[in-house]
Design a protein around this motif. Structure first.
Motif, PDB file in Angstrom:
ATOM      1  N   ARG A  18       5.712  -2.497   2.185  1.00 33.63           N
ATOM      2  CA  ARG A  18       6.008  -1.130   1.736  1.00 33.63           C
ATOM      3  C   ARG A  18       5.175  -0.812   0.512  1.00 33.63           C
ATOM      4  O   ARG A  18       5.026  -1.650  -0.385  1.00 33.63           O
ATOM      5  N   THR A  19       4.645   0.397   0.498  1.00 34.54           N
ATOM      6  CA  THR A  19       3.854   0.862  -0.631  1.00 34.54           C
ATOM      7  C   THR A  19       4.324   2.242  -1.059  1.00 34.54           C
ATOM      8  O   THR A  19       4.983   2.949  -0.285  1.00 34.54           O
ATOM      9  N   TYR A  20       3.965   2.611  -2.269  1.00 30.01           N
ATOM     10  CA  TYR A  20       4.362   3.924  -2.801  1.00 30.01           C
ATOM     11  C   TYR A  20       3.298   4.361  -3.796  1.00 30.01           C
ATOM     12  O   TYR A  20       2.777   3.530  -4.546  1.00 30.01           O
ATOM     13  N   GLY A  62      11.597  -5.513   0.587  1.00 27.99           N
ATOM     14  CA  GLY A  62      11.032  -4.211   0.914  1.00 27.99           C
ATOM     15  C   GLY A  62      11.127  -3.165  -0.175  1.00 27.99           C
ATOM     16  O   GLY A  62      10.841  -1.996   0.066  1.00 27.99           O
ATOM     17  N   THR A  63      11.474  -3.563  -1.365  1.00 27.63           N
ATOM     18  CA  THR A  63      11.685  -2.610  -2.449  1.00 27.63           C
ATOM     19  C   THR A  63      10.432  -2.458  -3.298  1.00 27.63           C
ATOM     20  O   THR A  63       9.757  -3.438  -3.594  1.00 27.63           O
ATOM     21  N   VAL A  64      10.146  -1.204  -3.670  1.00 32.17           N
ATOM     22  CA  VAL A  64       9.064  -0.913  -4.593  1.00 32.17           C
ATOM     23  C   VAL A  64       9.667  -0.296  -5.844  1.00 32.17           C
ATOM     24  O   VAL A  64      10.760   0.277  -5.804  1.00 32.17           O
ATOM     25  N   VAL A  77       0.920   4.553 -10.954  1.00 35.68           N
ATOM     26  CA  VAL A  77      -0.148   4.824  -9.996  1.00 35.68           C
ATOM     27  C   VAL A  77       0.268   4.426  -8.583  1.00 35.68           C
ATOM     28  O   VAL A  77       0.238   5.240  -7.663  1.00 35.68           O
ATOM     29  N   ALA A  78       0.668   3.160  -8.417  1.00 35.79           N
ATOM     30  CA  ALA A  78       1.002   2.665  -7.076  1.00 35.79           C
ATOM     31  C   ALA A  78       1.870   1.427  -7.200  1.00 35.79           C
ATOM     32  O   ALA A  78       1.829   0.727  -8.211  1.00 35.79           O
ATOM     33  N   ALA A  79       2.631   1.170  -6.129  1.00 35.04           N
ATOM     34  CA  ALA A  79       3.488  -0.011  -6.107  1.00 35.04           C
ATOM     35  C   ALA A  79       3.508  -0.602  -4.717  1.00 35.04           C
ATOM     36  O   ALA A  79       3.283   0.103  -3.718  1.00 35.04           O
ATOM     37  N   ILE A  80       3.785  -1.902  -4.668  1.00 32.85           N
ATOM     38  CA  ILE A  80       3.859  -2.592  -3.380  1.00 32.85           C
ATOM     39  C   ILE A  80       5.002  -3.579  -3.425  1.00 32.85           C
ATOM     40  O   ILE A  80       5.259  -4.214  -4.456  1.00 32.85           O
ATOM     41  N   SER A  81       5.712  -3.691  -2.311  1.00 34.47           N
ATOM     42  CA  SER A  81       6.829  -4.621  -2.238  1.00 34.47           C
ATOM     43  C   SER A  81       6.324  -6.056  -2.224  1.00 34.47           C
ATOM     44  O   SER A  81       5.143  -6.313  -2.001  1.00 34.47           O
ATOM     45  N   ARG A  82       7.237  -6.978  -2.419  1.00 39.07           N
ATOM     46  CA  ARG A  82       6.799  -8.372  -2.510  1.00 39.07           C
ATOM     47  C   ARG A  82       6.234  -8.882  -1.190  1.00 39.07           C
ATOM     48  O   ARG A  82       5.385  -9.762  -1.173  1.00 39.07           O
ATOM     49  N   SER A  83       6.697  -8.308  -0.095  1.00 35.03           N
ATOM     50  CA  SER A  83       6.181  -8.701   1.220  1.00 35.03           C
ATOM     51  C   SER A  83       4.876  -7.994   1.553  1.00 35.03           C
ATOM     52  O   SER A  83       4.155  -8.400   2.463  1.00 35.03           O
ATOM     53  N   THR A 113       6.052 -17.180  -9.146  1.00 28.08           N
ATOM     54  CA  THR A 113       6.057 -17.239  -7.687  1.00 28.08           C
ATOM     55  C   THR A 113       5.685 -15.853  -7.197  1.00 28.08           C
ATOM     56  O   THR A 113       6.529 -14.957  -7.106  1.00 28.08           O
ATOM     57  N   PHE A 114       4.424 -15.679  -6.908  1.00 29.40           N
ATOM     58  CA  PHE A 114       3.874 -14.342  -6.658  1.00 29.40           C
ATOM     59  C   PHE A 114       4.607 -13.627  -5.527  1.00 29.40           C
ATOM     60  O   PHE A 114       4.909 -12.435  -5.634  1.00 29.40           O
ATOM     61  N   SER A 115       4.906 -14.342  -4.477  1.00 25.40           N
ATOM     62  CA  SER A 115       5.530 -13.706  -3.309  1.00 25.40           C
ATOM     63  C   SER A 115       6.965 -13.259  -3.572  1.00 25.40           C
ATOM     64  O   SER A 115       7.557 -12.584  -2.726  1.00 25.40           O
ATOM     65  N   SER A 116       7.519 -13.612  -4.718  1.00 28.57           N
ATOM     66  CA  SER A 116       8.866 -13.178  -5.086  1.00 28.57           C
ATOM     67  C   SER A 116       8.840 -11.978  -6.031  1.00 28.57           C
ATOM     68  O   SER A 116       9.895 -11.585  -6.546  1.00 28.57           O
ATOM     69  N   HIS A 117       7.646 -11.435  -6.247  1.00 33.29           N
ATOM     70  CA  HIS A 117       7.494 -10.343  -7.196  1.00 33.29           C
ATOM     71  C   HIS A 117       6.938  -9.094  -6.528  1.00 33.29           C
ATOM     72  O   HIS A 117       5.939  -9.155  -5.817  1.00 33.29           O
ATOM     73  N   ALA A 118       7.596  -7.977  -6.773  1.00 37.06           N
ATOM     74  CA  ALA A 118       6.997  -6.690  -6.463  1.00 37.06           C
ATOM     75  C   ALA A 118       5.927  -6.412  -7.516  1.00 37.06           C
ATOM     76  O   ALA A 118       6.057  -6.841  -8.665  1.00 37.06           O
ATOM     77  N   MET A 119       4.901  -5.681  -7.110  1.00 37.20           N
ATOM     78  CA  MET A 119       3.777  -5.426  -8.012  1.00 37.20           C
ATOM     79  C   MET A 119       3.513  -3.930  -8.136  1.00 37.20           C
ATOM     80  O   MET A 119       3.818  -3.148  -7.224  1.00 37.20           O
TER      81      MET A 119
END
Length: 127
Positions: free
Chosen positions: A57-59, A105-107, A48-54, A28-34
């Protein structure tokens, strides 16, 4: 069976741009931070980079901040990494990773925080 498949790598001159994609299936892609990580020959894997499931938020790692942009399309189960102003030191195999989370909102920055990994796509930047 979870699959993460990266694409978009290649050979580019310094100063050029590439857009990497990572297509996810079996989750379930929308339930996963990437996240995106990279590993150069003889070096350890690095964040390198991260994005919250929504996607809200990015980092970024300091080494790519201002040059790379991570984004996602939850309708297409795909995460992207737009890379600009590429440098020879960006040469590496780039991997995407996924981690299930209840927090929209977590990365996540640590490689050991991710559950699933793709095989990677090679990015080579010539000087």
């Amino acid at each position: 069976q979870v699959q993460l498949v990266e694409s978009g790598g290649g050979l580019v001159q310094a100063g050029g741009s590439l857009r990497l994609s990572c297509a996810a299936s079996g989750l379930t892609f929308s339930s996963h931070a990437m996240g995106w990580f990279r590993q150069a020959p003889g070096k350890e894997r690095e964040f390198v980079a991260a994005i919250s499931r929504s996607g809200g938020r990015t980092y970024y790692a300091d080494s790519v901040k201002g040059r790379f942009t991570i984004s996602r399309d939850n309708a297409k189960n795909t995460v992207y990494l737009q890379m600009t102003s590429l440098k020879p030191e960006d040469t590496a195999v780039y991997h995407c990773a996924a981690r299930p989370t209840s927090y929209s909102g977590t990365v996540y920055q640590g490689g050991n925080e991710y559950h699933y990994w793709g095989q990677g796509t090679q990015v080579t930047v010539s000087s």
